[in-house]
Design a protein around this motif. Sequence first.
Motif, PDB file in Angstrom:
ATOM      1  N   ASP A 323       0.849  -1.193   0.000  1.00 60.30           N
ATOM      2  CA  ASP A 323       0.000   0.000   0.000  1.00 60.30           C
ATOM      3  C   ASP A 323       0.888   1.249   0.000  1.00 60.30           C
ATOM      4  O   ASP A 323       2.121   1.167   0.112  1.00 60.30           O
ATOM      5  CB  ASP A 323      -0.954  -0.011   1.198  1.00 60.30           C
ATOM      6  CG  ASP A 323      -0.242  -0.076   2.546  1.00 60.30           C
ATOM      7  OD1 ASP A 323       0.933   0.366   2.631  1.00 60.30           O
ATOM      8  OD2 ASP A 323      -0.847  -0.570   3.516  1.00 60.30           O
ATOM      9  N   SER A 324       0.257   2.417  -0.102  1.00 60.32           N
ATOM     10  CA  SER A 324       1.015   3.667  -0.246  1.00 60.32           C
ATOM     11  C   SER A 324       1.889   3.937   0.984  1.00 60.32           C
ATOM     12  O   SER A 324       3.017   4.445   0.852  1.00 60.32           O
ATOM     13  CB  SER A 324       0.068   4.837  -0.493  1.00 60.32           C
ATOM     14  OG  SER A 324      -0.894   4.937   0.545  1.00 60.32           O
ATOM     15  N   GLY A 325       1.389   3.588   2.178  1.00 64.97           N
ATOM     16  CA  GLY A 325       2.164   3.815   3.391  1.00 64.97           C
ATOM     17  C   GLY A 325       3.450   3.001   3.410  1.00 64.97           C
ATOM     18  O   GLY A 325       4.528   3.512   3.750  1.00 64.97           O
ATOM     19  N   THR A 326       3.335   1.723   3.015  1.00 60.28           N
ATOM     20  CA  THR A 326       4.520   0.850   2.984  1.00 60.28           C
ATOM     21  C   THR A 326       5.506   1.329   1.912  1.00 60.28           C
ATOM     22  O   THR A 326       6.725   1.336   2.138  1.00 60.28           O
ATOM     23  CB  THR A 326       4.105  -0.609   2.701  1.00 60.28           C
ATOM     24  OG1 THR A 326       3.154  -1.025   3.679  1.00 60.28           O
ATOM     25  CG2 THR A 326       5.306  -1.540   2.737  1.00 60.28           C
ATOM     26  N   LYS A 327       4.984   1.754   0.785  1.00 63.28           N
ATOM     27  CA  LYS A 327       5.862   2.242  -0.291  1.00 63.28           C
ATOM     28  C   LYS A 327       6.647   3.476   0.165  1.00 63.28           C
ATOM     29  O   LYS A 327       7.848   3.599  -0.124  1.00 63.28           O
ATOM     30  CB  LYS A 327       5.040   2.573  -1.538  1.00 63.28           C
ATOM     31  CG  LYS A 327       4.498   1.363  -2.272  1.00 63.28           C
ATOM     32  CD  LYS A 327       3.648   1.823  -3.449  1.00 63.28           C
ATOM     33  CE  LYS A 327       2.947   0.650  -4.115  1.00 63.28           C
ATOM     34  NZ  LYS A 327       2.021   1.071  -5.193  1.00 63.28           N
ATOM     35  N   GLN A 328       5.967   4.361   0.859  1.00 58.31           N
ATOM     36  CA  GLN A 328       6.653   5.563   1.352  1.00 58.31           C
ATOM     37  C   GLN A 328       7.734   5.184   2.363  1.00 58.31           C
ATOM     38  O   GLN A 328       8.841   5.731   2.348  1.00 58.31           O
ATOM     39  CB  GLN A 328       5.634   6.507   1.994  1.00 58.31           C
ATOM     40  CG  GLN A 328       6.243   7.857   2.386  1.00 58.31           C
ATOM     41  CD  GLN A 328       5.201   8.813   2.944  1.00 58.31           C
ATOM     42  OE1 GLN A 328       4.005   8.559   2.878  1.00 58.31           O
ATOM     43  NE2 GLN A 328       5.669   9.914   3.525  1.00 58.31           N
ATOM     44  N   TRP A 329       7.417   4.223   3.228  1.00 63.61           N
ATOM     45  CA  TRP A 329       8.386   3.727   4.219  1.00 63.61           C
ATOM     46  C   TRP A 329       9.624   3.156   3.524  1.00 63.61           C
ATOM     47  O   TRP A 329      10.764   3.393   3.951  1.00 63.61           O
ATOM     48  CB  TRP A 329       7.695   2.676   5.079  1.00 63.61           C
ATOM     49  CG  TRP A 329       8.592   1.910   6.016  1.00 63.61           C
ATOM     50  CD1 TRP A 329       9.131   2.346   7.181  1.00 63.61           C
ATOM     51  CD2 TRP A 329       9.049   0.556   5.846  1.00 63.61           C
ATOM     52  NE1 TRP A 329       9.889   1.354   7.755  1.00 63.61           N
ATOM     53  CE2 TRP A 329       9.856   0.240   6.962  1.00 63.61           C
ATOM     54  CE3 TRP A 329       8.847  -0.415   4.868  1.00 63.61           C
ATOM     55  CZ2 TRP A 329      10.474  -0.998   7.110  1.00 63.61           C
ATOM     56  CZ3 TRP A 329       9.444  -1.661   5.012  1.00 63.61           C
ATOM     57  CH2 TRP A 329      10.264  -1.949   6.126  1.00 63.61           C
ATOM     58  N   VAL A 330       9.402   2.413   2.439  1.00 65.95           N
ATOM     59  CA  VAL A 330      10.517   1.823   1.687  1.00 65.95           C
ATOM     60  C   VAL A 330      11.359   2.917   1.039  1.00 65.95           C
ATOM     61  O   VAL A 330      12.594   2.919   1.139  1.00 65.95           O
ATOM     62  CB  VAL A 330       9.990   0.852   0.604  1.00 65.95           C
ATOM     63  CG1 VAL A 330      11.113   0.450  -0.350  1.00 65.95           C
ATOM     64  CG2 VAL A 330       9.381  -0.387   1.241  1.00 65.95           C
ATOM     65  N   GLN A 331      10.695   3.867   0.363  1.00 62.77           N
ATOM     66  CA  GLN A 331      11.430   4.926  -0.330  1.00 62.77           C
ATOM     67  C   GLN A 331      12.294   5.723   0.639  1.00 62.77           C
ATOM     68  O   GLN A 331      13.489   5.947   0.387  1.00 62.77           O
ATOM     69  CB  GLN A 331      10.436   5.869  -1.034  1.00 62.77           C
ATOM     70  CG  GLN A 331       9.808   5.297  -2.301  1.00 62.77           C
ATOM     71  CD  GLN A 331      10.759   5.345  -3.493  1.00 62.77           C
ATOM     72  OE1 GLN A 331      11.797   6.009  -3.467  1.00 62.77           O
ATOM     73  NE2 GLN A 331      10.417   4.608  -4.548  1.00 62.77           N
ATOM     74  N   GLU A 332      11.707   6.133   1.750  1.00 63.88           N
ATOM     75  CA  GLU A 332      12.455   6.953   2.713  1.00 63.88           C
ATOM     76  C   GLU A 332      13.529   6.141   3.429  1.00 63.88           C
ATOM     77  O   GLU A 332      14.670   6.589   3.573  1.00 63.88           O
ATOM     78  CB  GLU A 332      11.484   7.563   3.743  1.00 63.88           C
ATOM     79  CG  GLU A 332      10.546   8.592   3.132  1.00 63.88           C
ATOM     80  CD  GLU A 332       9.483   9.072   4.113  1.00 63.88           C
ATOM     81  OE1 GLU A 332       9.435   8.544   5.260  1.00 63.88           O
ATOM     82  OE2 GLU A 332       8.689   9.959   3.745  1.00 63.88           O
ATOM     83  N   GLY A 333      13.162   4.913   3.845  1.00 63.05           N
ATOM     84  CA  GLY A 333      14.101   4.084   4.596  1.00 63.05           C
ATOM     85  C   GLY A 333      15.276   3.622   3.768  1.00 63.05           C
ATOM     86  O   GLY A 333      16.416   3.566   4.267  1.00 63.05           O
TER      87      GLY A 333
END
Length: 404
Positions: A323-333
């Motif tokens: 989902d969008s939240g997990t994708k953002q976590w991956v991109q930033e992390g």
Amino acid sequence: MSAVESQQRVLSGMRPTGKLHLGHYHGVLKNWVELQHDFECFFFVADWHALTTHYEDPHIIEQSVWEMVIDWIAAGVNPGAATMFIQSKVPEHAELHLLLSMMTPLGWLERVPTYKDQQDKLKEKELSTYGFLGYPLLQSADILIYRAGQVPVGADQVAHVEMTREIARRFNHLYGKDLGFEEQAEIAIKKMGKKNAKVYRTLRKRFLEQGDDEALETARALIREQQNVTLGDRERLFGYIEGGGKVILPEPQPLLTPSAKMPGLDGQKMSKSYGNTIGIREDADSVVKKIRTMQTDPQRVRLTDPGDPDKCPVWQLHEVYSDSGTKQWVQEGCRSAGIGCLDCKKPVIDAILEEQRPIHERAKQYEENPELVRSIIAEGVETARDAAKATLEEVKRAMGLSYR
């Protein structure tokens, strides 16, 4: 079967040349599951088609057939909602293929885009065979024998459906005009009543003289509404609009499926030829191992090195599963080196295992009782043959081969 009814029938097949993987699930089977709720669906194991490229190694086909049917059912294809069968168990496919071959120009087969493309891609195989040249016509016979109005395909397969439309058009032109066709069509028009007959004639004239496609569709809708004309007259009226004969083989339409490019373990499209697949029913330990050992961004050597998700095959799986939240976590992390590669892989592992859980559950009873699968196919073959025989009888009658 009327041209109207054919629009509610869907035909699709799959070649049994090895184990199915998640690319098949996302690219084909999820769509089949949706279609079975809205259409009369015929799904077949294309074992004859598999022979066109695997004729030297047929045991792969035999081993794959039953496992593939279990995969279909496990993915959610319902034997109570769709007809599933094996192509070679319905010999009418082959007979129609033979009859169509008598009137199909050779150039139509040679110009099919995938003919040269497949020969180039599969250079290790000897594909200069009559069967390989003729496989697009066998595909057309597969569709036309059921008078399927809708054929789910990806953009690269639209040319095959278009050729099938041309073959149906040519067949109807050659064999659709029985003796006194025009006179019978005129009688059928009168049965529509004065007002409807006048509208029909006006629409037919607009289409024939001006090529007005809207007039053609309106006329077809008008015919569908008629309650007091027979099925045979209705077919004549459909053919007469276009100045042709009776519609014996309705022209199918491509039902474009959403393009689902399922990435493989190496970032390329998932394909067994690349050795980068995850099986639909692969066991959990194997799935975990495959994803945990996937290559990531080659520039990220140490945990403290920042990475670029766009250069990482794991990110492509996040695009499918997260989902969008997990994708953002991956991109930033990843870009900040705030998470490690194994941390990044965990949500993908969890999502795939969760997707496979109901698939494993549905498959269990069929894995334990293979006779259930065989009985489903036997019933499907019976249904398919009934439909195929009805078409073939009409085709043979039109071609003067119905001897009494």
